[in-house]
Design a protein around this motif. Sequence first.
Motif, PDB file in Angstrom:
ATOM      1  N   GLY A 398      -6.664  -3.712  -3.634  1.00 31.14           N
ATOM      2  CA  GLY A 398      -6.916  -2.278  -3.617  1.00 31.14           C
ATOM      3  C   GLY A 398      -6.921  -1.679  -2.234  1.00 31.14           C
ATOM      4  N   THR A 399      -6.620  -2.487  -1.210  1.00 34.00           N
ATOM      5  CA  THR A 399      -6.612  -1.994   0.171  1.00 34.00           C
ATOM      6  C   THR A 399      -5.274  -1.325   0.475  1.00 34.00           C
ATOM      7  N   LEU A 400      -5.336  -0.148   1.097  1.00 35.01           N
ATOM      8  CA  LEU A 400      -4.100   0.548   1.480  1.00 35.01           C
ATOM      9  C   LEU A 400      -3.418  -0.188   2.625  1.00 35.01           C
ATOM     10  N   ARG A 401      -2.122  -0.425   2.473  1.00 33.70           N
ATOM     11  CA  ARG A 401      -1.326  -1.069   3.511  1.00 33.70           C
ATOM     12  C   ARG A 401      -0.105  -0.226   3.836  1.00 33.70           C
ATOM     13  N   THR A 402       0.340  -0.315   5.076  1.00 33.48           N
ATOM     14  CA  THR A 402       1.615   0.299   5.449  1.00 33.48           C
ATOM     15  C   THR A 402       2.723  -0.672   5.054  1.00 33.48           C
ATOM     16  N   ARG A 403       3.547  -0.244   4.118  1.00 32.50           N
ATOM     17  CA  ARG A 403       4.639  -1.088   3.623  1.00 32.50           C
ATOM     18  C   ARG A 403       5.932  -0.887   4.405  1.00 32.50           C
ATOM     19  N   PHE A 404       6.080   0.311   4.952  1.00 34.63           N
ATOM     20  CA  PHE A 404       7.325   0.644   5.651  1.00 34.63           C
ATOM     21  C   PHE A 404       6.989   1.621   6.757  1.00 34.63           C
ATOM     22  N   LEU A 405       7.609   1.444   7.897  1.00 31.93           N
ATOM     23  CA  LEU A 405       7.446   2.355   9.027  1.00 31.93           C
ATOM     24  C   LEU A 405       8.837   2.693   9.535  1.00 31.93           C
ATOM     25  N   VAL A 406       9.102   3.977   9.695  1.00 32.23           N
ATOM     26  CA  VAL A 406      10.447   4.409  10.043  1.00 32.23           C
ATOM     27  C   VAL A 406      10.370   5.537  11.054  1.00 32.23           C
ATOM     28  N   ALA A 407      11.330   5.574  11.966  1.00 33.01           N
ATOM     29  CA  ALA A 407      11.419   6.648  12.959  1.00 33.01           C
ATOM     30  C   ALA A 407      12.880   6.991  13.175  1.00 33.01           C
ATOM     31  N   GLY A 408      13.139   8.270  13.371  1.00 31.65           N
ATOM     32  CA  GLY A 408      14.509   8.689  13.630  1.00 31.65           C
ATOM     33  C   GLY A 408      14.631  10.188  13.723  1.00 31.65           C
ATOM     34  N   ASP A 409      15.835  10.637  14.015  1.00 29.63           N
ATOM     35  CA  ASP A 409      16.163  12.053  14.095  1.00 29.63           C
ATOM     36  C   ASP A 409      17.036  12.424  12.899  1.00 29.63           C
ATOM     37  N   GLY A 410      17.005  13.696  12.516  1.00 31.89           N
ATOM     38  CA  GLY A 410      17.857  14.159  11.431  1.00 31.89           C
ATOM     39  C   GLY A 410      17.480  13.544  10.096  1.00 31.89           C
ATOM     40  N   ASP A 411      18.492  13.329   9.253  1.00 28.51           N
ATOM     41  CA  ASP A 411      18.256  12.814   7.905  1.00 28.51           C
ATOM     42  C   ASP A 411      18.084  11.306   7.847  1.00 28.51           C
ATOM     43  N   ALA A 412      18.464  10.605   8.909  1.00 24.80           N
ATOM     44  CA  ALA A 412      18.504   9.140   8.850  1.00 24.80           C
ATOM     45  C   ALA A 412      17.175   8.509   8.439  1.00 24.80           C
ATOM     46  N   PRO A 413      16.026   8.914   9.014  1.00 26.53           N
ATOM     47  CA  PRO A 413      14.779   8.256   8.612  1.00 26.53           C
ATOM     48  C   PRO A 413      14.395   8.549   7.163  1.00 26.53           C
ATOM     49  N   TYR A 414      14.729   9.739   6.678  1.00 25.10           N
ATOM     50  CA  TYR A 414      14.424  10.057   5.282  1.00 25.10           C
ATOM     51  C   TYR A 414      15.254   9.190   4.344  1.00 25.10           C
ATOM     52  N   ARG A 415      16.519   9.039   4.648  1.00 21.95           N
ATOM     53  CA  ARG A 415      17.390   8.221   3.790  1.00 21.95           C
ATOM     54  C   ARG A 415      16.926   6.768   3.764  1.00 21.95           C
ATOM     55  N   ALA A 416      16.379   6.313   4.868  1.00 21.34           N
ATOM     56  CA  ALA A 416      15.910   4.932   4.923  1.00 21.34           C
ATOM     57  C   ALA A 416      14.585   4.756   4.197  1.00 21.34           C
ATOM     58  N   GLY A 417      13.682   5.741   4.308  1.00 19.80           N
ATOM     59  CA  GLY A 417      12.326   5.546   3.816  1.00 19.80           C
ATOM     60  C   GLY A 417      12.033   6.069   2.430  1.00 19.80           C
ATOM     61  N   ALA A 418      12.710   7.141   1.997  1.00 13.62           N
ATOM     62  CA  ALA A 418      12.367   7.757   0.715  1.00 13.62           C
ATOM     63  C   ALA A 418      12.555   6.811  -0.474  1.00 13.62           C
ATOM     64  N   PRO A 419      13.631   6.007  -0.527  1.00 15.74           N
ATOM     65  CA  PRO A 419      13.728   5.058  -1.653  1.00 15.74           C
ATOM     66  C   PRO A 419      12.597   4.034  -1.664  1.00 15.74           C
ATOM     67  N   ILE A 420      12.120   3.642  -0.479  1.00 17.05           N
ATOM     68  CA  ILE A 420      10.982   2.710  -0.415  1.00 17.05           C
ATOM     69  C   ILE A 420       9.726   3.386  -0.957  1.00 17.05           C
ATOM     70  N   ALA A 421       9.528   4.669  -0.627  1.00 19.81           N
ATOM     71  CA  ALA A 421       8.368   5.408  -1.130  1.00 19.81           C
ATOM     72  C   ALA A 421       8.395   5.479  -2.650  1.00 19.81           C
ATOM     73  N   ARG A 422       9.561   5.720  -3.206  1.00 21.46           N
ATOM     74  CA  ARG A 422       9.643   5.786  -4.668  1.00 21.46           C
ATOM     75  C   ARG A 422       9.319   4.433  -5.288  1.00 21.46           C
ATOM     76  N   ALA A 423       9.807   3.362  -4.662  1.00 21.87           N
ATOM     77  CA  ALA A 423       9.524   2.028  -5.190  1.00 21.87           C
ATOM     78  C   ALA A 423       8.046   1.681  -5.079  1.00 21.87           C
ATOM     79  N   CYS A 424       7.387   2.143  -4.013  1.00 20.09           N
ATOM     80  CA  CYS A 424       5.986   1.798  -3.776  1.00 20.09           C
ATOM     81  C   CYS A 424       5.007   2.697  -4.521  1.00 20.09           C
ATOM     82  N   ASN A 425       5.328   3.977  -4.650  1.00 22.45           N
ATOM     83  CA  ASN A 425       4.318   4.961  -5.044  1.00 22.45           C
ATOM     84  C   ASN A 425       4.506   5.551  -6.425  1.00 22.45           C
ATOM     85  N   VAL A 426       5.497   5.112  -7.165  1.00 21.43           N
ATOM     86  CA  VAL A 426       5.642   5.554  -8.541  1.00 21.43           C
ATOM     87  C   VAL A 426       5.075   4.467  -9.449  1.00 21.43           C
TER      88      VAL A 426
END
Length: 597
Positions: A398-426
Amino acid sequence: MLIVVMGVTASGKTTLGRRLAERIGVPFFDADDFHPPANRAKMARNIPLDDRDRRPWLEQMAELGPEWERSGGAVLACSALKQSYRELLLRRVDHPSVVYLRIERAEVLPRLEERRGRHAIVSDYTRIIDGQFRDLEEPADAIRVRATLEPEKLVERTLRLLVRAGFRDRGRLYFGEGSPSAVIDAARGEELVLSLLESLGPMRRVLIVPPDYTRRDSGAGELSALLYRQLSSRAEVSVLPALGGHTAMTPAEMARMFRGIPQERFLSHDWRNGLTLLGEVPAAFIDEVSEGRLGYSIPCELDQELAKPEWDRIISVGQLVPHEVAGTAGHVKNVFIGAGGKRAIDRTHFLGAVCGMEAAMGELTSPVRDVLGYMASELGRSLPITHLMTVRARDETGTLRTRFLVAGDGDAPYRAGAPIARACNVERVSAPARKVVVYLDPEKFRSTWLGNKAIYRTRLAVADGGEILVLAPGIRRFGEDAGIDALIRRHGYHGTPATLEAVERDPELSQSLSAAAHLIHGSSEGRFRIRYAPGLLSREEIEGVGYEYADLASELARNSPERLRPGVNRLSNGEEVLFVDDPGLGLWTLDARGGGP
């Protein structure tokens, strides 16, 4: 960028190309203007060109491509029917986008008949059409648009898809580390942030834009404090919490969330005042993304501090997580809503409500995200923004963990991280829940404006005729400010038709569309019951806004958060309850959505 508009003859390449170039402010070129004299002579005699004729023509434009990119971009209308033609044409271009105008053979004939007599090349249009469709090799990776759309709709549809594809700049990914099962601990996170700062190079003035206290579990507070520690000795660093329309953070909340950052380094965002207008998202674009439901424009206003030109770097720190308005929170939402103006917040939230919250939640694209993408790529592209974002989820303890950390400019960080968020948080449940119990931490949730995440985030998992019980010991008001609180009390949570009618008759509500959107989002639309057990609101107040009232003490005794575990619980009486102890952490839905939200 170079945008190539391709398709068979009479598909409308030149018309779309000219309008699109004018719309985004770049030059337009027609490939026919680059044919050498020998090709023109053959075409004048209605002699078809072969690949040997086309090669020098394509090579000439391929040489010009880098020059067009360096000068700010261009739109080129070119048939480019074969894959080999496109490869030759774009071989030296860094950021090509191909727009393919799809049209059926039977739809081309009437268009060419209209041209007959105006262009010598169309004397035998049937033969021309047959040759065009014989040569056509449909691109697999292009933006595909129906050529038969009305011209204005065609431009806006194309622009919407180009924005989604990041046509201005695909961006840069500094790092993207982790997976749905990984753990990025504090030490590794610090190493990655240090690598980011090294990549960004020397900076004299830096603005950090983290979320506010309502997202204290995002990890953004720790990352912001780390950035401050590393930068403060060599740069002037300020911090602007992205409040959106939330209540300003107290000094105690800032000290708790951003440990070690002095109070004097914080700037205060006011969504009603102190704004800079960067431009507006035009009504035609809103008409397109809303599928004709809305026709207003949306101004892009940002906090005047953020819009100042002297920042060497703006570092937007946040969390990617499913969201009821944008589909996925974080990234450009943190800037253009979190540090945006009232009109933008009002109109984007109303857009999301009118287009249907349930269809957008957890999605990587949505109508609101299209608008925010437009703001970032068309109106705010001069801002020196770098995104640093977490994806967080609980482990087996039940402990919150950082599963993914991403940094970037423009759309690149969103494209990399958003699918991971859906896999983790849905979170998926196997069957619709007859009863959902949601607990709201009293430190985080003091209004239904925030606490109704209990409804937004679980509604996809509730059975028709089911119930959401909200245990809300800290809820003491409805709105985050007095004006919105009064509107919620006046109109209540009575569903979309009633809210839209209220917008028409109440000028005050029509000027506060985010409140109207909230009223829609907080309603069950008559599909399930909502019972609220508040700590600091009366029965009359709860029932006055359309909810059923429940006694908090009695419900805590029956549905104790200490006894229930997150997920599906079977009680001693045989009742099954889906328990959610923090609705801000994710989205709950059904396996039956198959591929889901």
